[in-house]
Design a protein around this motif. Structure first.
Motif, PDB file in Angstrom:
ATOM      1  N   GLY A  11       0.848  -1.208   0.000  1.00 30.23           N
ATOM      2  CA  GLY A  11       0.000   0.000   0.000  1.00 30.23           C
ATOM      3  C   GLY A  11       0.869   1.237   0.000  1.00 30.23           C
ATOM      4  O   GLY A  11       0.536   2.249   0.618  1.00 30.23           O
ATOM      5  N   GLY A  14      -0.221   4.960  -0.667  1.00 28.79           N
ATOM      6  CA  GLY A  14      -1.220   5.578   0.205  1.00 28.79           C
ATOM      7  C   GLY A  14      -0.616   6.506   1.250  1.00 28.79           C
ATOM      8  O   GLY A  14       0.611   6.583   1.407  1.00 28.79           O
ATOM      9  N   ARG A  15      -1.497   7.210   1.962  1.00 25.77           N
ATOM     10  CA  ARG A  15      -1.037   8.152   3.004  1.00 25.77           C
ATOM     11  C   ARG A  15      -0.244   7.426   4.079  1.00 25.77           C
ATOM     12  O   ARG A  15       0.864   7.827   4.437  1.00 25.77           O
ATOM     13  CB  ARG A  15      -2.250   8.842   3.653  1.00 25.77           C
ATOM     14  N   VAL A  37       2.899  -1.414  -4.696  1.00 22.44           N
ATOM     15  CA  VAL A  37       1.735  -0.589  -5.066  1.00 22.44           C
ATOM     16  C   VAL A  37       0.772  -1.490  -5.827  1.00 22.44           C
ATOM     17  O   VAL A  37       1.150  -2.575  -6.294  1.00 22.44           O
ATOM     18  CB  VAL A  37       2.145   0.619  -5.931  1.00 22.44           C
ATOM     19  N   PRO A  39      -1.459  -3.136  -8.770  1.00 15.99           N
ATOM     20  CA  PRO A  39      -1.230  -3.257 -10.208  1.00 15.99           C
ATOM     21  C   PRO A  39      -1.940  -2.123 -10.942  1.00 15.99           C
ATOM     22  O   PRO A  39      -3.083  -1.803 -10.628  1.00 15.99           O
ATOM     23  CB  PRO A  39      -1.867  -4.617 -10.546  1.00 15.99           C
ATOM     24  N   SER A  78      -3.300  -0.951   3.402  1.00 19.62           N
ATOM     25  CA  SER A  78      -3.896  -0.793   2.072  1.00 19.62           C
ATOM     26  C   SER A  78      -5.376  -0.445   2.213  1.00 19.62           C
ATOM     27  O   SER A  78      -5.785   0.692   1.977  1.00 19.62           O
ATOM     28  CB  SER A  78      -3.687  -2.055   1.244  1.00 19.62           C
ATOM     29  N   THR A 101      -4.732  -2.073   8.619  1.00 17.68           N
ATOM     30  CA  THR A 101      -5.935  -1.848   7.811  1.00 17.68           C
ATOM     31  C   THR A 101      -7.185  -2.017   8.663  1.00 17.68           C
ATOM     32  O   THR A 101      -7.305  -2.993   9.405  1.00 17.68           O
ATOM     33  CB  THR A 101      -5.949  -2.844   6.627  1.00 17.68           C
ATOM     34  N   ALA A 124      -3.406  -4.215  14.452  1.00 11.94           N
ATOM     35  CA  ALA A 124      -3.904  -3.257  15.451  1.00 11.94           C
ATOM     36  C   ALA A 124      -4.735  -2.198  14.751  1.00 11.94           C
ATOM     37  O   ALA A 124      -4.365  -1.727  13.667  1.00 11.94           O
ATOM     38  CB  ALA A 124      -2.753  -2.606  16.214  1.00 11.94           C
ATOM     39  N   ALA A 125      -5.833  -1.835  15.381  1.00  9.77           N
ATOM     40  CA  ALA A 125      -6.694  -0.786  14.820  1.00  9.77           C
ATOM     41  C   ALA A 125      -6.002   0.566  14.897  1.00  9.77           C
ATOM     42  O   ALA A 125      -6.345   1.490  14.168  1.00  9.77           O
ATOM     43  CB  ALA A 125      -8.006  -0.740  15.593  1.00  9.77           C
ATOM     44  N   LYS A 160     -12.091   9.145   4.806  1.00  9.23           N
ATOM     45  CA  LYS A 160     -12.081   7.837   5.484  1.00  9.23           C
ATOM     46  C   LYS A 160     -13.262   6.990   5.002  1.00  9.23           C
ATOM     47  O   LYS A 160     -14.379   7.478   4.882  1.00  9.23           O
ATOM     48  CB  LYS A 160     -12.132   8.030   7.006  1.00  9.23           C
ATOM     49  N   ASP A 162     -14.350   3.719   6.259  1.00  8.56           N
ATOM     50  CA  ASP A 162     -15.129   2.873   7.178  1.00  8.56           C
ATOM     51  C   ASP A 162     -15.615   3.676   8.387  1.00  8.56           C
ATOM     52  O   ASP A 162     -14.981   4.652   8.790  1.00  8.56           O
ATOM     53  CB  ASP A 162     -14.300   1.660   7.624  1.00  8.56           C
TER      54      ASP A 162
HETATM   55  P1  NAD Z   1      -5.049   5.397   1.342  1.00 11.78           P
HETATM   56  O1  NAD Z   1      -6.279   5.225   0.507  1.00 11.78           O
HETATM   57  O2  NAD Z   1      -4.328   6.696   1.293  1.00 11.78           O
HETATM   58  O3  NAD Z   1      -3.990   4.242   0.969  1.00 11.78           O
HETATM   59  C1  NAD Z   1      -4.301   2.921   0.644  1.00 11.78           C
HETATM   60  C2  NAD Z   1      -3.361   2.528  -0.489  1.00 11.78           C
HETATM   61  O4  NAD Z   1      -3.420   1.105  -0.691  1.00 11.78           O
HETATM   62  C3  NAD Z   1      -3.764   3.185  -1.831  1.00 11.78           C
HETATM   63  O5  NAD Z   1      -2.641   3.859  -2.362  1.00 11.78           O
HETATM   64  C4  NAD Z   1      -4.153   1.999  -2.690  1.00 11.78           C
HETATM   65  O6  NAD Z   1      -3.834   2.194  -4.074  1.00 11.78           O
HETATM   66  C5  NAD Z   1      -3.287   0.899  -2.075  1.00 11.78           C
HETATM   67  N1  NAD Z   1      -3.695  -0.439  -2.510  1.00 11.78           N
HETATM   68  C6  NAD Z   1      -4.957  -0.896  -2.740  1.00 11.78           C
HETATM   69  N2  NAD Z   1      -4.886  -2.166  -3.205  1.00 11.78           N
HETATM   70  C7  NAD Z   1      -3.575  -2.515  -3.261  1.00 11.78           C
HETATM   71  C8  NAD Z   1      -2.878  -3.683  -3.689  1.00 11.78           C
HETATM   72  N3  NAD Z   1      -3.527  -4.763  -4.114  1.00 11.78           N
HETATM   73  N4  NAD Z   1      -1.515  -3.688  -3.633  1.00 11.78           N
HETATM   74  C9  NAD Z   1      -0.845  -2.597  -3.174  1.00 11.78           C
HETATM   75  N5  NAD Z   1      -1.444  -1.451  -2.783  1.00 11.78           N
HETATM   76  C10 NAD Z   1      -2.806  -1.416  -2.830  1.00 11.78           C
HETATM   77  O7  NAD Z   1      -5.506   5.038   2.826  1.00 11.78           O
HETATM   78  P2  NAD Z   1      -4.741   5.395   4.210  1.00 11.78           P
HETATM   79  O8  NAD Z   1      -5.274   6.651   4.774  1.00 11.78           O
HETATM   80  O9  NAD Z   1      -3.274   5.239   4.012  1.00 11.78           O
HETATM   81  O10 NAD Z   1      -5.292   4.216   5.144  1.00 11.78           O
HETATM   82  C11 NAD Z   1      -5.068   2.843   4.817  1.00 11.78           C
HETATM   83  C12 NAD Z   1      -5.690   1.964   5.885  1.00 11.78           C
HETATM   84  O11 NAD Z   1      -5.031   2.163   7.135  1.00 11.78           O
HETATM   85  C13 NAD Z   1      -7.171   2.263   6.161  1.00 11.78           C
HETATM   86  O12 NAD Z   1      -7.839   1.035   6.418  1.00 11.78           O
HETATM   87  C14 NAD Z   1      -7.130   3.133   7.404  1.00 11.78           C
HETATM   88  O13 NAD Z   1      -8.308   3.109   8.157  1.00 11.78           O
HETATM   89  C15 NAD Z   1      -5.989   2.461   8.130  1.00 11.78           C
HETATM   90  N6  NAD Z   1      -5.302   3.255   9.174  1.00 11.78           N
HETATM   91  C16 NAD Z   1      -4.878   2.579  10.258  1.00 11.78           C
HETATM   92  C17 NAD Z   1      -4.145   3.210  11.247  1.00 11.78           C
HETATM   93  C18 NAD Z   1      -3.630   2.397  12.407  1.00 11.78           C
HETATM   94  O14 NAD Z   1      -2.880   2.938  13.253  1.00 11.78           O
HETATM   95  N7  NAD Z   1      -3.970   1.107  12.483  1.00 11.78           N
HETATM   96  C19 NAD Z   1      -3.853   4.572  11.123  1.00 11.78           C
HETATM   97  C20 NAD Z   1      -4.295   5.266   9.997  1.00 11.78           C
HETATM   98  C21 NAD Z   1      -5.011   4.591   9.010  1.00 11.78           C
END
Ligand code: NAD
Length: 267
Positions: A11, A14-15, A37, A39, A78, A101, A124-125, A160, A162
């Protein structure tokens, strides 16, 4: 630990994925061996320099693992739709698996339990140290004041996906469990219209969304004449990334099994 831990980030566009990559690049204990990343991503096969500036050792964004490379741990941020693929890849390559995730369902939790027979798994959440302490406090207060009403309010950025947040659900689960109940039997996710009085034992959730809020959670315990609130505010995604990397380094060479972030933090 003498050898560097070889980390795969799943992932990476992503952020959170990018925050984890920044943490790995800054760590003296870990080495980024693959930045996965999805496909079709515009970053596929591009050098990491494109996003992170000049690096001492270059790695490309990639859509697959190198069959000849050694990987110790995968860090997944991801999303719920990619979670199965990330876990399957970690099992196939026998790599320890850390995931943050959220929005996961029972079948994902079952899949992690199954995977934990062959690889170390830690989900972990929320990977912030403050939230880990927040969870411990909420559990303790919930147990000590079992008759007080309890509601959980959370706010996150507008994108966000979910709701309620995984952290809000984890706090609710911890309080319900501390009171000898299950969250499924006590949670109330919607209140609208003429709903009548609150039922004893209910744990209510309120979800707010807007702007660029990284994550805020408040648990409110209320009874006649007084109210106790605890709040955590995350100001920066790097706190989660640092916690996830600490978990990844901790779990990388452990035996197969299911681990918690609390175990990473415990003395
Ligand atoms: P985001 O949408 O910015 O990033 C997700 C990335 O995953 C995207 O770039 C997407 O293209 C990529 N992705 C999707 N399918 C993929 C694949 N098959 N292979 C590789 N990459 C793939 O989302 P985000 O803000 O970075 O958040 C991601 C997850 O993390 C969410 O579920 C969010 O709720 C969670 N989160 C958890 C915590 C924690 O501490 N546990 C903190 C923040 C966010």
């Amino acid at each position: 630990m003498s050898e560097l831990v070889n980390v795969v980030v799943f992932g990476s566009a992503g952020r959170m994925g990018q925050a984890v990559i920044r943490s790995v690049l800054a760590s003296p204990l870990a080495r980024l061996t693959c930045a996965l990343v999805r496909p079709g991503s515009g970053l596929a096969d591009e050098p990491l320099d494109r996003v992170f500036g000049a690096l001492p050792r270059n790695v490309d964004f990639s859509t697959s693992l190198d069959p000849d490379e050694r990987y110790d741990v995968m860090v997944d941020f991801s999303g719920v739709h990619a979670f199965d693929a990330a876990l399957a890849l970690a099992v196939e390559r026998r790599i320890a698996f850390v995931s943050g995730t959220t929005g996961l369902r029972d079948e994902h939790r079952a899949a992690m339990q199954q995977a934990a027979r062959t690889i170390p798994v830690l989900w972990a959440a929320n990977f912030s140290l403050g939230v880990a302490m927040f969870l411990r406090c909420a559990r303790r207060i919930g147990a000590a004041l079992p008759d007080w009403d309890c509601d959980i309010v959370e706010m996150h950025h507008a994108r966000k996906q979910d709701a309620p947040s995984g952290t809000a659900l984890a706090v609710g689960e911890a309080i319900a469990e501390a009171r000898g109940a299950g969250l499924a039997d006590t949670a109330v996710y919607h209140r609208h219209g003429h709903i009548g009085a609150r039922k004893p034992g209910e744990i209510g959730f309120a979800t707010l969304r807007g702007g660029d809020v990284v994550g805020e959670h408040t648990v409110i315990f209320a009874t006649e004449g007084e109210r106790l609130e605890i709040t955590h505010r995350a100001g920066d995604r790097d706190i989660f990334a640092r916690g996830a990397l600490a978990a990844a380094i901790w779990i990388a060479r452990r035996d197969p099994g299911l681990y918690t972030f609390d175990q990473v933090l415990a003395p």
